[in-house]
Design an enzyme around this catalytic site. Sequence first.
Site, PDB file in Angstrom:
ATOM      1  N   ARG A 138       0.847  -1.188   0.000  1.00 12.66           N
ATOM      2  CA  ARG A 138       0.000   0.000   0.000  1.00 12.66           C
ATOM      3  C   ARG A 138       0.887   1.244   0.000  1.00 12.66           C
ATOM      4  O   ARG A 138       2.106   1.134   0.064  1.00 12.66           O
ATOM      5  CB  ARG A 138      -0.957   0.006   1.217  1.00 12.66           C
ATOM      6  CG  ARG A 138      -0.208  -0.405   2.451  1.00 12.66           C
ATOM      7  CD  ARG A 138      -0.410   0.366   3.684  1.00 12.66           C
ATOM      8  NE  ARG A 138      -0.354   1.773   3.565  1.00 12.66           N
ATOM      9  CZ  ARG A 138       0.763   2.512   3.711  1.00 12.66           C
ATOM     10  NH1 ARG A 138       1.941   1.938   3.925  1.00 12.66           N
ATOM     11  NH2 ARG A 138       0.713   3.817   3.634  1.00 12.66           N
ATOM     12  N   GLY A 139       0.274   2.429  -0.099  1.00 10.00           N
ATOM     13  CA  GLY A 139       1.046   3.673  -0.205  1.00 10.00           C
ATOM     14  C   GLY A 139       1.234   3.965  -1.686  1.00 10.00           C
ATOM     15  O   GLY A 139       1.625   3.076  -2.454  1.00 10.00           O
ATOM     16  N   ALA A 140       0.976   5.210  -2.080  1.00  8.45           N
ATOM     17  CA  ALA A 140       0.896   5.532  -3.511  1.00  8.45           C
ATOM     18  C   ALA A 140       2.144   5.129  -4.316  1.00  8.45           C
ATOM     19  O   ALA A 140       2.030   4.397  -5.311  1.00  8.45           O
ATOM     20  CB  ALA A 140       0.568   7.017  -3.674  1.00  8.45           C
ATOM     21  N   GLN A 155      -2.768   2.886   9.829  1.00  9.41           N
ATOM     22  CA  GLN A 155      -1.430   2.942   9.219  1.00  9.41           C
ATOM     23  C   GLN A 155      -0.464   3.769  10.068  1.00  9.41           C
ATOM     24  O   GLN A 155       0.734   3.552  10.033  1.00  9.41           O
ATOM     25  CB  GLN A 155      -1.502   3.553   7.813  1.00  9.41           C
ATOM     26  CG  GLN A 155      -2.160   2.682   6.762  1.00  9.41           C
ATOM     27  CD  GLN A 155      -3.622   3.004   6.606  1.00  9.41           C
ATOM     28  OE1 GLN A 155      -4.289   3.403   7.567  1.00  9.41           O
ATOM     29  NE2 GLN A 155      -4.153   2.838   5.421  1.00  9.41           N
ATOM     30  N   ASP A 191      -2.078  10.843  -2.524  1.00 12.07           N
ATOM     31  CA  ASP A 191      -2.383   9.753  -3.457  1.00 12.07           C
ATOM     32  C   ASP A 191      -2.654  10.287  -4.856  1.00 12.07           C
ATOM     33  O   ASP A 191      -2.554   9.559  -5.835  1.00 12.07           O
ATOM     34  CB  ASP A 191      -3.565   8.933  -2.951  1.00 12.07           C
ATOM     35  CG  ASP A 191      -3.108   8.057  -1.796  1.00 12.07           C
ATOM     36  OD1 ASP A 191      -3.010   8.572  -0.669  1.00 12.07           O
ATOM     37  OD2 ASP A 191      -2.785   6.878  -2.037  1.00 12.07           O
ATOM     38  N   ASN A 226      -5.850  12.463  -0.352  1.00 15.90           N
ATOM     39  CA  ASN A 226      -4.973  11.670   0.530  1.00 15.90           C
ATOM     40  C   ASN A 226      -5.833  10.925   1.552  1.00 15.90           C
ATOM     41  O   ASN A 226      -7.065  11.051   1.565  1.00 15.90           O
ATOM     42  CB  ASN A 226      -3.947  12.590   1.218  1.00 15.90           C
ATOM     43  CG  ASN A 226      -2.850  11.803   1.914  1.00 15.90           C
ATOM     44  OD1 ASN A 226      -2.247  10.916   1.309  1.00 15.90           O
ATOM     45  ND2 ASN A 226      -2.587  12.087   3.174  1.00 15.90           N
ATOM     46  N   LYS A 227      -5.187  10.167   2.386  1.00 20.73           N
ATOM     47  CA  LYS A 227      -5.854   9.315   3.371  1.00 20.73           C
ATOM     48  C   LYS A 227      -6.958  10.055   4.123  1.00 20.73           C
ATOM     49  O   LYS A 227      -6.782  11.209   4.514  1.00 20.73           O
ATOM     50  CB  LYS A 227      -4.790   8.778   4.341  1.00 20.73           C
ATOM     51  CG  LYS A 227      -5.270   7.878   5.458  1.00 20.73           C
ATOM     52  CD  LYS A 227      -6.118   6.727   4.989  1.00 20.73           C
ATOM     53  CE  LYS A 227      -5.487   5.864   3.926  1.00 20.73           C
ATOM     54  NZ  LYS A 227      -6.474   4.957   3.250  1.00 20.73           N
TER      55      LYS A 227
HETATM   56  O1  MRU Z   1      -4.703   3.324   1.912  1.00 21.38           O
HETATM   57  P1  MRU Z   1      -3.220   3.524   1.881  1.00 21.38           P
HETATM   58  O2  MRU Z   1      -2.539   3.043   3.117  1.00 21.38           O
HETATM   59  O3  MRU Z   1      -2.592   3.000   0.613  1.00 21.38           O
HETATM   60  O4  MRU Z   1      -3.075   5.098   1.842  1.00 21.38           O
HETATM   61  C1  MRU Z   1      -1.805   5.669   1.845  1.00 21.38           C
HETATM   62  C2  MRU Z   1      -1.854   7.126   1.954  1.00 21.38           C
HETATM   63  O5  MRU Z   1      -2.894   7.745   1.925  1.00 21.38           O
HETATM   64  C3  MRU Z   1      -0.554   7.832   1.987  1.00 21.38           C
HETATM   65  O6  MRU Z   1      -0.664   8.964   2.799  1.00 21.38           O
HETATM   66  C4  MRU Z   1      -0.200   8.255   0.572  1.00 21.38           C
HETATM   67  O7  MRU Z   1      -0.186   7.136  -0.284  1.00 21.38           O
HETATM   68  C5  MRU Z   1       1.091   8.943   0.484  1.00 21.38           C
HETATM   69  S1  MRU Z   1       2.380   7.816   0.937  1.00 21.38           S
HETATM   70  C6  MRU Z   1       3.748   8.099   0.255  1.00 21.38           C
END
Ligand code: MRU
Length: 369
Positions: A70-72, A218, A259, A269-270
């Site tokens: 996970r994470g963009a 997270q 994201d 974003n999250k």
């Molecule tokens: O649902 P996730 O855990 O994939 O969400 C991740 C996020 O929202 C992060 O803040 C975002 O991807 C930036 S991380 C480099």
Amino acid sequence: MSFYINHVKLNRKERSPEGAFFSEMRTIEWLSESNTVRMIDQRRLPARLDHITCSSASEMAEAIRTMAIRGAPALGVAGAFGIALDAINHEFSTISDLKRKLKESADLLEKSRPTAINLAWGVRRVMSVLECQTSISEAQQQILSEAKAIAEEDVQTNFLLAKNGASLIDDGDTIIHHCNTGALAVVDWGTALGAIRYAYEHGKRVHVLVDETRPRLQGSRLTAWELDQYHIPYDIITDNAAGYFLQSGKVKKVFFGADRVAANGDVVNKIGTYMLSLAAHANQVPVVCVFPISTMDLSIDCGHQVSIEQRDPEEVLGLRYQGEAVAPENASAINPAFDVTPNELISAWVTERGIIRPPFTQNLTSLRL
Ligand code: MRU
């Protein structure tokens, strides 16, 4: 498979020219001996540091959907490697057969999570090398080398943007951080958390208030675990305590990743990022968003054009508190995974090419994209 307990220090050996460390362990990597992809299983941390391996795009899509990875930026690499897995591990009779199969793999991967643009970006970048291919073996090699290049670039890109982000951190800062944006969200280093780590490893004293980041946690599961590895001081706070700390005057900055960033600078974003930014703005605390250029989507005018992933309500309802359910048995829940923070609430957008200050649209040209 290795099992570790919390507080195990990651082995770190390689030094960048400026003296900061690169981790020896990568969140996601291609294993040449087996033509598989190995990833840290993020569903298990902080209890266990396990790995999973994938050998096809459909296994990768499942790992993405269930958030093992996970994470963009990490999703961009996962998408690229997913295509490479099907290219290398499948038997093809003709080049058209290969192109047709990989088109299906690309569709499957892109649909596995809709919001982070990096996933589609990684898949499309690898697919674009197929266009001029006429031989199966050449196409397979080109795809694999493009996917590996994306993973390598990710480390360098994150190191640069971490360095740029660190320039906005002052010695002694207390920083609220949302979600996980560290090495676990990328191949190595991280975006917003990478900047905090860079500042700390270059002698700035920082204290991080870690939003736990409901419902997948997270922040408390992954960001706190990473901060332990780097020995950076932190406290976990509940998401709804952020306003309290911002009002106290002790918090100097808010840092998060993205994201997707729209052409007007809106940040998707999250979930919770919008509420946090509103509270920071109301208390004159700078809001810093750190992301690679691959997270920008200049094809959309504003953040509200982005499809927001709606996840299983069970993520909200299924938690246990002291062994007991946190909601009545038949309760329903709504679980959007992301929100949109309007550009007016952001003080700085940090990329590998430099820092953009408001107004975003006007100053974006300074990056010479
Ligand atoms: O649902 P996730 O855990 O994939 O969400 C991740 C996020 O929202 C992060 O803040 C975002 O991807 C930036 S991380 C480099």
